[in-house]
Design a protein around this motif. Structure first.
Motif, PDB file in Angstrom:
ATOM      1  N   TYR A  24       0.646  -1.193  -0.168  1.00 24.11           N
ATOM      2  CA  TYR A  24       0.446   0.118  -0.238  1.00 24.11           C
ATOM      3  C   TYR A  24       0.828   1.085  -0.252  1.00 24.11           C
ATOM      4  O   TYR A  24       1.890   1.073   0.728  1.00 24.11           O
ATOM      5  CB  TYR A  24      -0.996  -0.348   0.704  1.00 24.11           C
ATOM      6  CG  TYR A  24      -2.400  -0.343   1.287  1.00 24.11           C
ATOM      7  CD1 TYR A  24      -3.059   0.489   1.272  1.00 24.11           C
ATOM      8  CD2 TYR A  24      -3.238  -1.432   0.974  1.00 24.11           C
ATOM      9  CE1 TYR A  24      -4.544   0.322   0.392  1.00 24.11           C
ATOM     10  CE2 TYR A  24      -3.503  -2.007   0.415  1.00 24.11           C
ATOM     11  CZ  TYR A  24      -4.577  -1.289   0.791  1.00 24.11           C
ATOM     12  OH  TYR A  24      -6.221  -1.439  -0.006  1.00 24.11           O
ATOM     13  N   PRO A  25       0.429   2.438  -0.804  1.00 23.23           N
ATOM     14  CA  PRO A  25       1.268   3.368  -1.259  1.00 23.23           C
ATOM     15  C   PRO A  25       0.655   4.200  -0.035  1.00 23.23           C
ATOM     16  O   PRO A  25      -0.461   3.755   0.856  1.00 23.23           O
ATOM     17  CB  PRO A  25       1.198   4.651  -2.007  1.00 23.23           C
ATOM     18  CG  PRO A  25       0.259   3.007  -2.986  1.00 23.23           C
ATOM     19  CD  PRO A  25      -0.472   1.949  -2.034  1.00 23.23           C
ATOM     20  N   PRO A  26       1.485   4.872   1.267  1.00 25.91           N
ATOM     21  CA  PRO A  26       1.498   6.099   1.589  1.00 25.91           C
ATOM     22  C   PRO A  26      -0.156   7.194   1.672  1.00 25.91           C
ATOM     23  O   PRO A  26      -0.488   7.752   0.701  1.00 25.91           O
ATOM     24  CB  PRO A  26       2.362   6.630   2.388  1.00 25.91           C
ATOM     25  CG  PRO A  26       3.406   6.622   1.131  1.00 25.91           C
ATOM     26  CD  PRO A  26       3.216   5.876   0.185  1.00 25.91           C
TER      27      PRO A  26
ATOM     28  N   LYS B 135      -1.924  10.521   0.993  1.00 22.71           N
ATOM     29  CA  LYS B 135      -0.690  11.913   1.398  1.00 22.71           C
ATOM     30  C   LYS B 135      -2.114  12.901   0.382  1.00 22.71           C
ATOM     31  O   LYS B 135      -3.077  12.790   0.747  1.00 22.71           O
ATOM     32  CB  LYS B 135       0.017  11.787   0.373  1.00 22.71           C
ATOM     33  CG  LYS B 135      -0.420  11.236  -1.415  1.00 22.71           C
ATOM     34  CD  LYS B 135       0.426  10.691  -2.267  1.00 22.71           C
ATOM     35  CE  LYS B 135      -0.018  10.093  -3.368  1.00 22.71           C
ATOM     36  NZ  LYS B 135      -0.518   8.650  -3.201  1.00 22.71           N
TER      37      LYS B 135
ATOM     38  N   GLU C 154      -8.086   5.251   3.252  1.00 17.01           N
ATOM     39  CA  GLU C 154      -6.941   6.563   3.366  1.00 17.01           C
ATOM     40  C   GLU C 154      -7.258   7.245   1.822  1.00 17.01           C
ATOM     41  O   GLU C 154      -7.353   6.802   1.256  1.00 17.01           O
ATOM     42  CB  GLU C 154      -5.441   5.629   3.195  1.00 17.01           C
ATOM     43  CG  GLU C 154      -5.737   4.481   4.781  1.00 17.01           C
ATOM     44  CD  GLU C 154      -3.672   3.681   4.713  1.00 17.01           C
ATOM     45  OE1 GLU C 154      -3.108   4.646   5.642  1.00 17.01           O
ATOM     46  OE2 GLU C 154      -4.497   2.865   4.643  1.00 17.01           O
TER      47      GLU C 154
ATOM     48  N   TYR D 259      -4.389   7.418  -1.415  1.00 14.19           N
ATOM     49  CA  TYR D 259      -3.334   6.485  -2.296  1.00 14.19           C
ATOM     50  C   TYR D 259      -2.556   5.633  -3.189  1.00 14.19           C
ATOM     51  O   TYR D 259      -1.630   5.394  -3.918  1.00 14.19           O
ATOM     52  CB  TYR D 259      -3.665   5.750  -0.285  1.00 14.19           C
ATOM     53  CG  TYR D 259      -4.576   4.346  -1.195  1.00 14.19           C
ATOM     54  CD1 TYR D 259      -4.152   3.242  -1.536  1.00 14.19           C
ATOM     55  CD2 TYR D 259      -5.818   4.478  -1.126  1.00 14.19           C
ATOM     56  CE1 TYR D 259      -5.635   2.421  -2.103  1.00 14.19           C
ATOM     57  CE2 TYR D 259      -6.499   4.113  -1.047  1.00 14.19           C
ATOM     58  CZ  TYR D 259      -6.708   3.141  -1.767  1.00 14.19           C
ATOM     59  OH  TYR D 259      -7.732   1.933  -2.188  1.00 14.19           O
TER      60      TYR D 259
ATOM     61  N   ARG E 253      -7.556  -1.520   8.676  1.00 18.77           N
ATOM     62  CA  ARG E 253      -6.208  -0.576   8.042  1.00 18.77           C
ATOM     63  C   ARG E 253      -5.017  -1.557   8.097  1.00 18.77           C
ATOM     64  O   ARG E 253      -4.085  -1.934   6.678  1.00 18.77           O
ATOM     65  CB  ARG E 253      -5.698   0.472   8.377  1.00 18.77           C
ATOM     66  CG  ARG E 253      -7.077   1.476   7.896  1.00 18.77           C
ATOM     67  CD  ARG E 253      -7.157   3.131   8.593  1.00 18.77           C
ATOM     68  NE  ARG E 253      -7.930   4.011   7.610  1.00 18.77           N
ATOM     69  CZ  ARG E 253      -7.517   5.812   7.287  1.00 18.77           C
ATOM     70  NH1 ARG E 253      -6.655   6.171   8.488  1.00 18.77           N
ATOM     71  NH2 ARG E 253      -8.411   5.761   7.300  1.00 18.77           N
TER      72      ARG E 253
ATOM     73  N   HIS F  98      -3.058  -2.937   4.927  1.00 20.16           N
ATOM     74  CA  HIS F  98      -1.472  -3.290   4.859  1.00 20.16           C
ATOM     75  C   HIS F  98      -0.700  -4.504   4.779  1.00 20.16           C
ATOM     76  O   HIS F  98       0.109  -4.921   4.150  1.00 20.16           O
ATOM     77  CB  HIS F  98      -0.939  -1.919   5.819  1.00 20.16           C
ATOM     78  CG  HIS F  98      -1.509  -0.967   5.449  1.00 20.16           C
ATOM     79  ND1 HIS F  98      -0.503   0.050   4.789  1.00 20.16           N
ATOM     80  CD2 HIS F  98      -2.593   0.206   5.569  1.00 20.16           C
ATOM     81  CE1 HIS F  98      -1.055   1.310   4.216  1.00 20.16           C
ATOM     82  NE2 HIS F  98      -1.663   1.257   4.868  1.00 20.16           N
TER      83      HIS F  98
END
Length: 325
Positions: A10-12, A14, A30, A33, A245, A249
């Protein structure tokens, strides 16, 4: 334990193109992402189901000559999906209002379609004003409170009233014993010079309407199950968001998409709401005593149902087949 299947980490989360967030709600998915142009990709994309079904329903209404009020309701259904897509893509407060308030307005339209049937013009006008006034009140009061719980309770109450009333109308319209209790007996009809159906015709109508009623009840239970199942998943998503979450991940993409509870809410309520509109269309034709002019095409429960107008050629063919048998 490491997830054994191939996956992408998973990308962070932002900031994105539409930042900052101004909505009063932000879901468990999220933010940004996947792409900077969509705050919640799964929650946005799952609304494409609303758009597809809304357009499909509008085309069907025009092709099969259903009552105009259902075309308006389907436009509202389409606006719900479009508004939700924009809301989850941007997480902006104005888009949140479009998403949530269009749900109220569409339910009010279905309430008008149900309660105004065969009412005098004056009653229909009063009902329209009352429902419009209630929608305006909910809009203003919700904007003042900015409390999502108020919107959720108002929507749940409206939906419950409409569904329960529809169930009652369905039963007294199609259940033979209820229908007979409201009709004059054959002798009284003969004395008044009114047409009297033959026993064979009455038997045919009873069998036909019981079959329709059985399918309608399956549609009601199926639709409610989708609604309630989606609501349960949505609440689990809210209650256990930190744990979910972590699971997402752990499994990575694309598998984590299947753990997006609010996305499942969109899919399940999209189907449930569409089933309710189709149910309303079919029930209206039954109220108009046009059961022989329309039929529900629903080959399997996982297919999308459609109320189809039977052409005179098809009716004559069915009548000949019945006579020959």
């Amino acid at each position: 334990m490491r997830w054994p299947l191939p996956h992408i980490p998973y990308p962070p989360a932002k900031a994105g193109f539409w930042s900052p967030v101004t909505s009063t709600l932000n879901w468990c998915e999220e933010d940004y992402y996947v792409t900077v142009y969509s705050a919640e990709v799964v929650n946005a994309v799952t609304n494409l189901l609303f758009m597809w079904l809304g357009i499909r329903g509008l085309i069907s209404c025009r092709r099969n000559q259903h009552d105009q009020i259902f075309s308006v309701a389907l436009c509202g259904y389409l606006v719900v999906g479009t508004g939700s897509f924009l809301f989850h893509s941007t997480l902006k407060y104005p888009m949140q209002l479009v998403d949530e308030l269009s749900m109220i307005y569409t339910t009010c339209l279905m309430a008008y379609a149900l309660f105004s049937y065969r009412r005098p013009t004056g009653v229909r006008l009063v009902l329209a004003i009352a429902l419009a006034g209630m929608a305006v009140f909910i809009t203003l009061y919700y904007h003042y409170l900015q409390d999502p719980v108020f919107h959720q309770n108002a929507y749940a109450l409206l939906t419950t009233v409409v569904v329960l009333r529809s169930m009652h109308t369905m039963e007294v319209t199609l259940r033979p014993r209820w229908r007979h209790s409201r009709e004059e007996d054959r002798l009284d009809r003969q004395k008044k010079g009114l047409p009297v159906p033959s026993k064979e015709r009455q038997h045919y109508e009873n069998v036909r309407d019981k079959k329709i009623l059985k399918t309608m009840w399956f549609m009601v239970v199926y639709g409610l199950s989708m609604f309630l199942g989606g609501f349960l998943i949505w609440n689990l998503d809210n209650q256990f968001c930190p744990q979910i979450r972590r699971w997402r991940h752990s499994v990575g993409l694309p598998w984590g998409i299947f753990l997006e509870g609010h996305g499942w809410w969109h899919v399940m309520t999209g189907i449930g709401a569409y089933l309710y509109i189709i149910w309303g269309i079919w029930l209206r034709h039954c109220l108009n005593k046009k059961q022989d002019d329309y039929h529900l095409h629903w080959a399997r429960f996982w297919h999308i149902p459609e109320v189809i107008r039977i052409t005179p050629t098809a009716q004559n063919g069915a009548a000949r087949a019945k006579k020959s048998s």
